[in-house]
Design an enzyme around this catalytic site. Structure first.
Site, PDB file in Angstrom:
ATOM      1  N   ARG A 164     -46.156 -23.002 -49.336  1.00 34.46           N
ATOM      2  CA  ARG A 164     -46.318 -24.044 -48.294  1.00 34.46           C
ATOM      3  C   ARG A 164     -47.489 -24.971 -48.639  1.00 34.46           C
ATOM      4  NH1 ARG A 164     -42.300 -21.706 -47.360  1.00 34.46           N
ATOM      5  NH2 ARG A 164     -41.400 -21.156 -45.334  1.00 34.46           N
ATOM      6  N   SER A 250     -42.416 -22.381 -38.184  1.00 36.02           N
ATOM      7  CA  SER A 250     -43.490 -21.380 -38.260  1.00 36.02           C
ATOM      8  C   SER A 250     -44.826 -22.067 -38.031  1.00 36.02           C
ATOM      9  CB  SER A 250     -43.541 -20.746 -39.646  1.00 36.02           C
ATOM     10  OG  SER A 250     -42.349 -20.091 -39.936  1.00 36.02           O
ATOM     11  N   GLU A 355     -49.790 -23.763 -40.292  1.00 38.14           N
ATOM     12  CA  GLU A 355     -48.931 -24.484 -41.242  1.00 38.14           C
ATOM     13  C   GLU A 355     -48.910 -25.993 -40.951  1.00 38.14           C
ATOM     14  OE1 GLU A 355     -44.775 -24.555 -42.642  1.00 38.14           O
ATOM     15  OE2 GLU A 355     -44.863 -22.430 -42.203  1.00 38.14           O
TER      16      GLU A 355
HETATM   17  N1  EPU Z   1     -41.483 -10.147 -37.139  1.00 33.71           N
HETATM   18  C1  EPU Z   1     -41.818  -9.421 -36.023  1.00 33.71           C
HETATM   19  N2  EPU Z   1     -41.993 -10.068 -34.848  1.00 33.71           N
HETATM   20  C2  EPU Z   1     -41.822 -11.399 -34.727  1.00 33.71           C
HETATM   21  C3  EPU Z   1     -41.487 -12.154 -35.864  1.00 33.71           C
HETATM   22  C4  EPU Z   1     -41.312 -11.508 -37.072  1.00 33.71           C
HETATM   23  O1  EPU Z   1     -41.971  -8.203 -36.083  1.00 33.71           O
HETATM   24  O2  EPU Z   1     -41.980 -11.921 -33.614  1.00 33.71           O
HETATM   25  C5  EPU Z   1     -41.257  -9.463 -38.405  1.00 33.71           C
HETATM   26  C6  EPU Z   1     -39.760  -9.397 -38.687  1.00 33.71           C
HETATM   27  O3  EPU Z   1     -39.201  -8.232 -38.206  1.00 33.71           O
HETATM   28  C7  EPU Z   1     -39.695  -9.429 -40.189  1.00 33.71           C
HETATM   29  C8  EPU Z   1     -40.960 -10.137 -40.609  1.00 33.71           C
HETATM   30  O4  EPU Z   1     -41.799 -10.217 -39.457  1.00 33.71           O
HETATM   31  O5  EPU Z   1     -39.732  -8.134 -40.707  1.00 33.71           O
HETATM   32  C9  EPU Z   1     -40.706 -11.505 -41.182  1.00 33.71           C
HETATM   33  O6  EPU Z   1     -40.003 -12.321 -40.239  1.00 33.71           O
HETATM   34  P1  EPU Z   1     -38.877 -13.372 -40.705  1.00 33.71           P
HETATM   35  O7  EPU Z   1     -37.942 -12.740 -41.644  1.00 33.71           O
HETATM   36  O8  EPU Z   1     -38.343 -14.010 -39.466  1.00 33.71           O
HETATM   37  O9  EPU Z   1     -39.635 -14.446 -41.564  1.00 33.71           O
HETATM   38  P2  EPU Z   1     -41.049 -15.117 -41.351  1.00 33.71           P
HETATM   39  O10 EPU Z   1     -41.998 -14.535 -42.344  1.00 33.71           O
HETATM   40  O11 EPU Z   1     -41.433 -15.063 -39.925  1.00 33.71           O
HETATM   41  C10 EPU Z   1     -40.640 -17.013 -43.102  1.00 33.71           C
HETATM   42  C11 EPU Z   1     -40.874 -18.496 -43.166  1.00 33.71           C
HETATM   43  C12 EPU Z   1     -39.778 -19.234 -42.405  1.00 33.71           C
HETATM   44  C13 EPU Z   1     -38.442 -18.886 -43.045  1.00 33.71           C
HETATM   45  C14 EPU Z   1     -38.262 -17.355 -42.996  1.00 33.71           C
HETATM   46  C15 EPU Z   1     -37.024 -16.915 -43.724  1.00 33.71           C
HETATM   47  C16 EPU Z   1     -43.274 -18.797 -43.334  1.00 33.71           C
HETATM   48  C17 EPU Z   1     -44.534 -19.196 -42.629  1.00 33.71           C
HETATM   49  N3  EPU Z   1     -42.169 -18.815 -42.590  1.00 33.71           N
HETATM   50  O12 EPU Z   1     -40.757 -16.641 -41.737  1.00 33.71           O
HETATM   51  O13 EPU Z   1     -39.982 -20.619 -42.573  1.00 33.71           O
HETATM   52  O14 EPU Z   1     -37.374 -19.506 -42.370  1.00 33.71           O
HETATM   53  O15 EPU Z   1     -39.376 -16.693 -43.647  1.00 33.71           O
HETATM   54  O16 EPU Z   1     -37.199 -17.075 -45.102  1.00 33.71           O
HETATM   55  O17 EPU Z   1     -43.305 -18.490 -44.524  1.00 33.71           O
HETATM   56  C18 EPU Z   1     -41.114 -22.431 -41.543  1.00 33.71           C
HETATM   57  O18 EPU Z   1     -41.887 -22.435 -42.501  1.00 33.71           O
HETATM   58  O19 EPU Z   1     -41.236 -23.274 -40.602  1.00 33.71           O
HETATM   59  C19 EPU Z   1     -40.089 -21.422 -41.457  1.00 33.71           C
HETATM   60  C20 EPU Z   1     -39.315 -21.280 -40.379  1.00 33.71           C
END
Ligand code: EPU
Length: 359
Positions: A164, A250, A355
């Site tokens: 990012r 995010s 972000e």
């Molecule tokens: N999780 C929780 N509680 C929550 C949210 C997440 O326990 O409220 C846990 C989930 O269970 C999962 C882990 O956190 O095990 C990761 O969550 P998720 O797979 O939803 O991905 P993320 O890390 O929250 C990132 C990117 C997203 C992208 C997704 C999918 C960043 C900051 N965000 O989110 O990108 O869509 O992976 O690849 O890296 C964005 O940048 O705006 C964005 C949406």
């Protein structure tokens, strides 16, 4: 060139924060940029480049000249044995561009479907989702230096992509220092899409989707269109549609820690969600950290932590644009963000980094 005054920005930022641009010009071509740079009234004003408005928190009226990028067009500019080089104007909507590529037979961007924002903003924060980052498909971009009017082309190495992050997120203190932030307007972006396309699977949400559809994740080879549809469905289920609920995706980056720090945290918090990276560091799920601190659904004024994904801050007050509903202010969003940062730091000793860009 048409100079607009006191322009409402509510529909031009995906948080739908109510604010005004004191002065705004719409940029539809390279010539429009050059016209601004020679205009006696505008040339010397500080400038703010606005793309799809999907990664900003507006905390008040914007005083610098807002340059709203509306450069359109998408086409294949070159075909080699191995790649299609596809170019899009910076003002194209990112998801519409991904959709056009998938349906036109140029696959490779489908894992990044439904990311809000414009094509021009996509390299700035090196967008990514479900195992693919922009830098994996990037070829080149064209840009203009807003100080000098010089046009230039950058390749991936020159963009210095990180998680990012890119050269456009850093502001150089002195001429020659690293950073093109604040003085660059990206006009066109080109992507190298491989003719030897391979699906990028292996992400837990995609596997779950395949299993739910009765497909065997290790054997089944999906088409680009199937992946595109699965990603759209996965994202719609857990991320709020900015047209309906204002948000900027995010709100925090997923922090990285050393293996030793991670081992130490796991002792105290055995359930912490973490991923080992190739360089030996460990990425922690910021959404999990925030969720564990009990933030889901909590609010400051009309800014709230989204119930289905703790990494997303939403504007609860925004309804129909122009309805007069009192939405969240940028101040409320930032107060909530700071309270989240403090509580995550107090419990885990980890500093979350936002972000979006705060303006
Ligand atoms: N999780 C929780 N509680 C929550 C949210 C997440 O326990 O409220 C846990 C989930 O269970 C999962 C882990 O956190 O095990 C990761 O969550 P998720 O797979 O939803 O991905 P993320 O890390 O929250 C990132 C990117 C997203 C992208 C997704 C999918 C960043 C900051 N965000 O989110 O990108 O869509 O992976 O690849 O890296 C964005 O940048 O705006 C964005 C949406």
């Amino acid at each position: 060139m048409f100079i607009e005054k006191n322009v409402a920005l509510e529909s031009l930022n995906t948080f739908h924060i109510v604010a005004k641009a004191q002065t705004m010009v719409r940029i539809s071509s390279v010539n429009d940029v050059l016209a601004v740079l020679v205009d006696p009234k505008l040339a010397l004003q500080p400038k703010f480049v606005l793309g799809g408005g999907s990664n900003i928190v507006i905390t008040g009226d914007i005083k610098p000249l807002v340059m709203k990028v509306e450069i359109t067009g998408k086409h294949v500019v070159q075909e080699t044995d191995k790649h299609w080089i596809v170019e899009a104007g910076a003002g194209e909507n990112w998801h519409d561009f991904v959709t056009w590529c998938v349906y036109s037979g140029y696959p490779g961007l489908e894992n990044m479907a439904l990311i809000p924002g414009s094509v021009g903003a996509s390299p700035v924060q090196n967008i990514g989702a479900y195992g693919v980052e922009l830098q994996d498909r990037f070829h080149e971009l064209d840009a203009i230096n807003l100080d000098t009017g010089e046009t230039f082309t950058l390749n991936a190495a020159q963009c210095a992509f990180g998680y990012r992050d890119s050269v456009f997120k850093h502001v150089a203190a002195r001429e020659g220092d690293f950073g093109l932030g604040g003085k660059t307007l990206i006009t066109h972006v080109r992507f190298a899409l491989s003719k030897e396309w391979k699906p990028v699977l292996g992400y837990a949400d995609i596997e779950k989707k395949m299993i739910a559809l009765g497909l065997e994740p290790t054997n089944y080879i999906p088409t680009p269109l199937q992946i595109y549809e699965w990603i759209c469905s996965i994202r719609s289920a857990k991320l709020p549609d900015p047209k309906v609920i204002g948000n900027a995706g995010s709100f925090f980056k997923n922090p990285t820690v050393s293996a030793e720090q991670c081992a130490d945290i796991i002792q105290r918090e055995p359930k912490i969600v973490h991923y080992h990276l190739d360089d030996g560091t460990v990425k922690l799920a910021a959404g999990w950290l925030i969720d564990a601190c009990g933030w889901k659904g909590k609010s400051v004024g009309n800014a709230a932590v989204y119930e289905k994904q703790a990494l997303v801050i939403v504007n609860r007050g925004h309804s129909e644009i122009g309805s007069g509903a009192k939405g969240a202010t940028g101040g409320e969003v930032m107060t909530l963000a700071k309270a989240i940062q403090t509580s995550v730091y107090e419990r885990f000793g980890i500093r979350l980094e936002p972000e979006p860009v705060v303006v």
